[in-house]
Design an enzyme around this catalytic site. Structure first.
Site, PDB file in Angstrom:
ATOM      1  N   ILE A  74       0.841  -1.206   0.000  1.00  0.00           N
ATOM      2  CA  ILE A  74       0.000   0.000   0.000  1.00  0.00           C
ATOM      3  C   ILE A  74       0.872   1.250   0.000  1.00  0.00           C
ATOM      4  CG2 ILE A  74      -1.737   1.304   1.298  1.00  0.00           C
ATOM      5  CD1 ILE A  74      -2.745  -1.496   2.316  1.00  0.00           C
ATOM      6  N   GLY A  86     -11.444   1.982   3.805  1.00  0.00           N
ATOM      7  CA  GLY A  86     -10.289   2.169   2.930  1.00  0.00           C
ATOM      8  C   GLY A  86     -10.324   1.325   1.675  1.00  0.00           C
ATOM      9  N   SER A  87     -10.838   0.108   1.780  1.00  0.00           N
ATOM     10  CA  SER A  87     -10.864  -0.764   0.597  1.00  0.00           C
ATOM     11  C   SER A  87     -12.274  -0.911   0.058  1.00  0.00           C
ATOM     12  CB  SER A  87     -10.294  -2.137   0.948  1.00  0.00           C
ATOM     13  OG  SER A  87     -11.182  -2.819   1.814  1.00  0.00           O
ATOM     14  N   ASP A 116      -8.955   6.951   8.815  1.00  0.00           N
ATOM     15  CA  ASP A 116      -9.938   5.944   8.388  1.00  0.00           C
ATOM     16  C   ASP A 116     -10.014   4.806   9.398  1.00  0.00           C
ATOM     17  OD1 ASP A 116     -11.785   4.823   6.427  1.00  0.00           O
ATOM     18  OD2 ASP A 116     -10.239   3.339   5.989  1.00  0.00           O
ATOM     19  N   ASP A 175      11.249   2.299   6.821  1.00  0.00           N
ATOM     20  CA  ASP A 175      10.922   0.882   6.930  1.00  0.00           C
ATOM     21  C   ASP A 175      12.142   0.195   7.511  1.00  0.00           C
ATOM     22  OD1 ASP A 175       9.777  -1.730   6.571  1.00  0.00           O
ATOM     23  OD2 ASP A 175       8.550  -0.891   4.972  1.00  0.00           O
ATOM     24  N   ALA A 223      -4.254   2.716   7.986  1.00  0.00           N
ATOM     25  CA  ALA A 223      -3.645   1.398   8.197  1.00  0.00           C
ATOM     26  C   ALA A 223      -4.235   0.718   9.431  1.00  0.00           C
ATOM     27  CB  ALA A 223      -2.127   1.550   8.316  1.00  0.00           C
ATOM     28  N   ARG A 224      -3.778   1.096  10.620  1.00  0.00           N
ATOM     29  CA  ARG A 224      -4.261   0.522  11.871  1.00  0.00           C
ATOM     30  C   ARG A 224      -4.408   1.642  12.898  1.00  0.00           C
ATOM     31  NH1 ARG A 224      -5.238  -3.124   9.248  1.00  0.00           N
ATOM     32  NH2 ARG A 224      -4.450  -5.263   9.223  1.00  0.00           N
ATOM     33  N   GLU A 242     -12.010   0.817  17.386  1.00  0.00           N
ATOM     34  CA  GLU A 242     -13.154   0.956  16.488  1.00  0.00           C
ATOM     35  C   GLU A 242     -14.120  -0.227  16.643  1.00  0.00           C
ATOM     36  OE1 GLU A 242     -11.587  -0.481  12.219  1.00  0.00           O
ATOM     37  OE2 GLU A 242     -10.557   1.294  12.951  1.00  0.00           O
ATOM     38  N   HIS A 299     -13.494   3.484   8.449  1.00  0.00           N
ATOM     39  CA  HIS A 299     -12.750   2.262   8.041  1.00  0.00           C
ATOM     40  C   HIS A 299     -13.329   1.665   6.755  1.00  0.00           C
ATOM     41  CE1 HIS A 299     -10.073  -1.264   9.515  1.00  0.00           C
ATOM     42  NE2 HIS A 299     -10.008  -1.094   8.206  1.00  0.00           N
TER      43      HIS A 299
END
Lengths: 321, 320
Positions: free
Chosen positions: B159, B288-289, B263, B178, B238-239, B268, B286
């Site tokens: 992503i 996102g997808s 999001d 990263d 993401a989270r 949640e 939430h």
């Protein structure tokens, strides 16, 4: 002696600071001026220049009352529908605008409208502001993916080309219509379609970047909306006059359009309440150039134009030449 | 030969349910009622396969109690935190998921959050809906320009890399953080940072795209927020656990963070009520997808995996 300027509107801090440094300007902080006060102050101060925006309807009546000592009027906008150009020419008043500087900002906002409309941002935000509290099922509240879709751009000027550049990052197939095809290095793979009907028939998402005026008035109407594929998404960040809003509302209600993202309206700032009542609209209040960076750049560009004319040089962005 | 039996725990997109009904004796959930572990055990009697969703917690006891007829478990998600994978391994139950197909839609959501937050779309939208817009003004709702800015991406997975590609088309300078440097082909000009300090200092706009778990829990805390450029824009699709909510809420209040777009949330479908009191946040539930195209692709991918296992093959989307 500093040149005398009347600024009829509030401007971002750094623009106000430059006005203070370079001009003699009685700047009424915290308040905008109407046409009467603007003309009165121009006379009282024997002003050399006027800095204004589209809030001031610069029609023949106003222009004819601008005192002789005012040599240049700079609108802090790219559009100049509020200006009677013929009257200004007859009065021999130099009038300038601020092209270029808002291209990126407006293209960014266009992508926001596309994403916001396709991904149902208004409905999602409303769910959150009501407190949420419930996860959605896998088939619930689904939006449309933007990536990979066919994007139709109506008007391939500076902003249209900047939108195309951003859309490439989403792997979109880009089509455009324009009075004539643009050079290959500007099109960068976007496909020219000779007329609007031809473009609409092939566009999953369509975005307007055309000029205002009589030739484009209501170019999107019941007939042209009907040419779009079922479930298309419509976006307008250019001119409200391009769209027949009753036809738009009908298309959003019938499902011809999945959603619309709008930043401009026919009777701004009076937005048709029927648009605001629809869930499948994403509506912004004419914010295309509304960033600190761009509004500052627009103000500076307007001041550059004023400074050039008062120094006896040609204007940088004259409305006619 | 009769069709194999498939239990689908929740309502799925029409095209996916149609395919399941074509290939299986399918047990659907047209009311989309939430399913408990006990419901799943009851409904899976005699089933060859179970297709579950992330809201259902399949712990070791549930996995152990699944009927012996069940030969494969599919999940309609990329994540599998809700499934005890070790118990599946013990039971000899293959699990298939939906990797990759969500990446683009989720990256689009990050870009939407970035643009909407920086350009104050939430405030603008509310002004129009309330009928309170009085007209264009040079200093009204001024946001921050996105194109040309420096974007920091925390977590350069699928992503994060999709987002980097989109951001590059906006002329953004992309930085990423990263554990290891990506190979140059995947980097596509993005700048790797091997420490938080230089990464945070470069991030005028910051997108969190890292996995959840203890290692990243509350990574964006008050101390890291203080190292962002003043007025930074922060987005998270993401989270929810990546963010220390009270710290971000405080920073949004005092201007250290200019705008945020979220999001996902810690806890949640509830969220810290402090966010709801702020104008400078854009909040999505939430999703996102949540595009029709993506959900169809997820359904087809997980059905591909179930088909393959039942046919005796080894699917590409097997959870290892």
């Amino acid at each position: 002696m500093k040149p005398r300027l009347i600024a009829s509107r509030q401007f971002p801090d750094s623009v106000a600071a430059r006005i203070g440094a370079e001009f003699d300007c009685p700047f009424p902080a915290g308040r905008d001026m109407d046409a009467e006060e603007t003309i009165r102050r121009l006379s009282e101060t024997k002003a050399d220049a006027l800095l204004f925006t589209s809030h001031l309807k610069f029609d023949k009546d106003v222009i004819d009352r601008i005192p002789e000592h005012v040599k240049v009027a700079a609108t802090c906008s790219v559009g100049f529908e509020h200006i009677d150009v013929a009257a200004a020419r007859a009065r021999r008043l130099v009038v300038t605008n601020t092209p270029d500087v808002l291209t990126d900002c407006t293209a960014d906002l266009t992508m926001l409208l596309i994403l916001g409309a396709c991904r149902r941002a208004h409905e999602y935000e409303a769910v959150m502001r009501a407190g949420w509290g419930r996860g959605f099922g896998m088939g619930e509240m689904l939006g449309r993916k933007v990536s990979g879709k066919r994007l139709g751009i109506v008007g391939m000027g500076r902003i249209g080309r900047a939108v195309a550049q951003r859309a490439r990052g989403f792997g979109m197939t880009i089509l455009y219509t324009n009075p004539r095809a643009v050079a290959a290095e500007d099109a960068l793979g976007a496909m020219f379609v000779a007329d609007l009907p031809g473009l609409l028939g092939q566009s999953d998402i369509v975005t307007l970047h055309a000029r205002g005026g009589p030739s484009t008035a209501n170019m999107m109407n019941a007939e042209t909306f009907a040419l779009l594929p079922e479930g298309a998404v419509f976006v307008n960040a250019s001119r409200g006059s391009l769209v027949d809003e009753a036809a738009l509302i009908a298309a959003l209600t019938s499902g011809r359009l999945f959603a619309a993202g709008l930043d401009v309206y026919h009777n701004e700032p009076a937005v048709d309440r029927r648009l605001a009542a629809l869930p499948n609209t994403f509506l912004l209040p004419h914010m295309g150039s509304a960033t600190v960076e761009t509004r500052t750049a627009m103000g500076m560009r307007a001041l550059d134009n004023i400074a050039a004319v008062l120094a006896g040089r040609p204007a940088i962005d004259p409305l006619w030449s | 030969m009769s069709k194999p039996v498939l239990l689908v725990t929740r309502r799925l997109p029409d095209a996916v349910e149609a395919r399941a009904a074509r290939d299986y004796a399918v047990r659907l959930n047209p009311e989309d009622a939430p399913r408990t572990a006990a419901d799943i055990l009851r409904l899976s009697q005699g089933a060859d396969a179970v297709l579950c969703c992330p809201a259902e917690k399949l712990d070791a006891a549930t996995i152990g109690a699944l009927p012996p007829t069940v030969k494969v478990l599919g999940t309609f998600s990329v994540g599998f935190d809700h499934i005890d994978i070790a118990a599946c391994r013990v039971r000899g139950l293959p699990v298939v998921n939906t990797p990759d197909v969500l990446s683009v839609a989720t990256a689009e959501c990050c870009m939407l959050l970035l643009l909407a937050a920086a350009r104050r779309a939430g405030e603008g939208e509310r002004l129009i809906r309330a009928g309170q817009w009085t007209g264009w003004a040079p200093t009204q709702l001024l946001g921050r320009q996105v194109s040309g800015r420096h974007l920091g991406i925390f977590g350069f997975g699928r992503i994060g890399r999709e987002l980097a590609r989109m951001a590059a088309a906006f002329g953004m300078v992309v930085h990423y953080r990263d554990v290891a440097r990506a190979d140059p082909a995947q980097e596509a000009g993005a700048i790797w940072h091997d420490d938080d300090d230089s990464f945070l200092a470069a991030s005028e706009m910051l997108s969190l795209n890292a996995p959840g778990g203890m290692a990243t829990r509350r990574w964006l805390n008050g101390e890291r927020i203080a190292r962002l450029p003043r007025g930074a824009v922060v987005v998270n699709a993401a989270r929810g656990t990546l963010i220390d909510d009270p710290a971000l809420i405080a920073a949004l209040g005092d201007g250290q963070v200019g705008f945020a777009g979220l999001d996902v949330y810690d806890g949640e479908p509830a969220l810290n009520p402090g966010y709801l009191a702020l104008g400078n946040v854009v909040l999505l539930p939430h999703l996102g997808s949540a595009t029709a195209e993506t959900r169809d692709a997820m359904g087809h991918l997980v059905l591909d995996g179930i088909d393959t296992v039942l046919a005796g093959g080894a699917p590409a989307n097997l959870v290892r």
